[in-house]
Design an enzyme around this catalytic site. Structure first.
Site, mmCIF file in Angstrom:
data_model
loop_
_atom_site.group_PDB
_atom_site.id
_atom_site.type_symbol
_atom_site.label_atom_id
_atom_site.label_comp_id
_atom_site.label_asym_id
_atom_site.label_seq_id
_atom_site.Cartn_x
_atom_site.Cartn_y
_atom_site.Cartn_z
ATOM 1 N NE ARG A 218 92.887 -114.955 30.681
ATOM 2 C CZ ARG A 218 92.805 -113.635 30.793
ATOM 3 N NH1 ARG A 218 91.680 -113.076 31.206
ATOM 4 N NH2 ARG A 218 93.825 -112.874 30.494
ATOM 5 C CB SER B 94 86.066 -104.382 28.538
ATOM 6 O OG SER B 94 85.946 -103.137 29.189
ATOM 7 C CB THR C 170 93.357 -102.315 31.705
ATOM 8 O OG1 THR C 170 94.138 -101.322 31.037
ATOM 9 C CG2 THR C 170 92.550 -101.647 32.786
ATOM 10 N N GLY C 171 94.620 -104.728 30.284
ATOM 11 C CA GLY C 171 95.427 -105.298 29.211
ATOM 12 C C GLY C 171 95.579 -106.800 29.373
ATOM 13 C CB THR D 233 87.845 -107.210 33.865
ATOM 14 O OG1 THR D 233 87.990 -107.311 32.452
ATOM 15 C CG2 THR D 233 88.318 -108.515 34.466
HETATM 16 N N1 GLY Z 1 93.166 -107.642 32.211
HETATM 17 C C1 GLY Z 1 92.037 -108.419 32.021
HETATM 18 C C2 GLY Z 1 92.304 -109.792 31.621
HETATM 19 O O1 GLY Z 1 93.366 -110.100 31.122
HETATM 20 O O2 GLY Z 1 91.447 -110.609 31.804
#
Ligand code: GLY
Length: 371
Positions: free
Chosen positions: A252, A92, A275-276, A242
């Site tokens: 995106r 991740s 996060t999420g 991330t």
């Molecule tokens: N929180 C990371 C994402 O949605 O890309």
């Protein structure tokens, strides 16, 4: 966290309601797993990460040495984030992060320095393991906050940061499996006449090194890490970094590089990170909201729970079954800390390092809208 997207959209709140943990700060459990589960008092300096795994613990432990020597929170969070970005097993963040729907790993990262009220970020950055360090260069060496896409890579080039292939074998196998499994209406996968009822023969991922976890299938994974710190001088800094939502549509951008969404720092108050599912975090400006709640006197734990509640309430009228999968972490200038999520699977955890030692802290999960 990882779950099939469509199953997730149907919601899991009712099925999981038995796992509800009451609001408020949940003490860590004694489990004999040193150094986790020990209580830590609120004290500064402090550094935390949303990663509770061994890499997260290593990251705060190593970054702690900067704080213990009187160093800056800004340097400490970069050191911590860099360690997590280098972990090839973490799908991740950074090296080995899961790619987008084209099989391309695109990283998002942000950094904020409370001392100077400065911020920097990069988005959709390719072939660069330390996205957080490039974000720091944006912050410190330009008068801009955000640089995205190929221009972010060119920006890294200009500082002599070498390109690096972030794809690991494990990540590639996961992508190949996803590409073949996510739709029955395309031509990825073996020819129809070779697919038997018992399953195909020898598809990608069937070989050595293929992931056996749900990460390797068609599931969506929201990863990300936050690293937040207060130094001995009382200055606050934070990073969010991330590879973003797995299999995301090419280009995106999530919440992580957006100041106020995936990260916010206020030197008078503290810091928060998310996060999420980034889409929820962007719409709610969640990290900014958490810090503003702390400014109003809420503890980091309460403020994280407030942000969960905010998002739940927004969706309640639209789709009561929808369970937003966000996790929030926060610290304040006094060295208090907290974390919360909706409770997709158990309770959330975070790694905390302060003068009391290393702690894996257990936050709260709240599966049903309250109030
Ligand atoms: N929180 C990371 C994402 O949605 O890309």
């Amino acid at each position: 966290m990882s779950l099939p997207r469509r199953q997730f959209l149907k919601g899991t709140a009712a099925a999981s309601a038995g796992a509800l943990v009451a609001g408020g700060l949940t003490p860590s459990r004694a489990s004999g797993e040193p150094p986790a589960r020990r209580a830590a008092s609120a004290t500064t300096p402090i550094i935390i990460t949303s990663h509770e795994n061994q890499t997260g613990q290593n990251a705060v432990e190593e970054a702690w040495s900067i704080l213990a020597d009187g160093g800056m929170a800004l340097d400490a969070v970069e050191r911590g984030a860099n360690i997590i970005e280098l972990d090839p097993e973490d799908m991740s963040v950074g090296m080995g992060g899961l790619p987008n729907d084209q099989g391309v790993i695109q990283l998002d990262a942000s950094i904020m320095d409370g001392r100077t009220y400065n911020a920097g970020s990069v988005a959709a950055l390719e072939n660069t393991v330390h996205a957080s360090s490039v974000a720091r260069l944006v912050m410190e060496r330009t008068d801009h906050v955000m640089i995205v896409g190929p221009a972010a890579r060119e920006f890294a080039d200009s500082f002599g940061i070498p390109e690096q292939d972030l794809m690991t074998d494990r990540t590639r196998q996961a992508f190949l499996r996803w590409r073949e499994a996510h739709s029955e209406n395309d031509d990825w996968g073996p020819p129809d006449h070779l697919i038997t009822q018992g399953g195909e023969q020898g598809g990608p991922g069937s070989g050595a090194g293929a992931p056996s976890s749900p990460e390797g299938g068609a599931d969506f994974t929201y990863g990300t890490t936050n690293v937040l710190a207060v130094d001995a001088n009382g200055d606050v800094a934070g990073i969010t970094t991330t590879s973003g939502l797995s299999w995301k549509i090419n280009g995106r951008i999530g919440d992580s590089p957006i100041i106020g969404a995936g990260l916010y720092v206020d030197n008078d108050v503290g810091a928060a990170g998310a996060t999420g599912r980034g889409e929820d975090v962007i719409k709610s400006c969640a990290s900014f909201y958490i810090v503003m709640r702390m400014r109003e006197g809420r503890s980091p734990q309460e403020a994280c729970e407030d942000a969960i509640q905010l998002i739940v309430e927004k969706y309640r009228n639209v789709n009561p079954d929808f369970v937003p999968p966000e996790k929030f972490v926060a610290i304040n200038k006094a060295g208090e800390f907290g974390c919360a999520w909706m409770g997709i699977s158990g309770t959330p955890h975070m790694s905390v390092r302060n003068g009391d030692g290393l702690l894996v802290y257990e936050g709260t999960a709240s599966l049903q809208p309250q109030g």
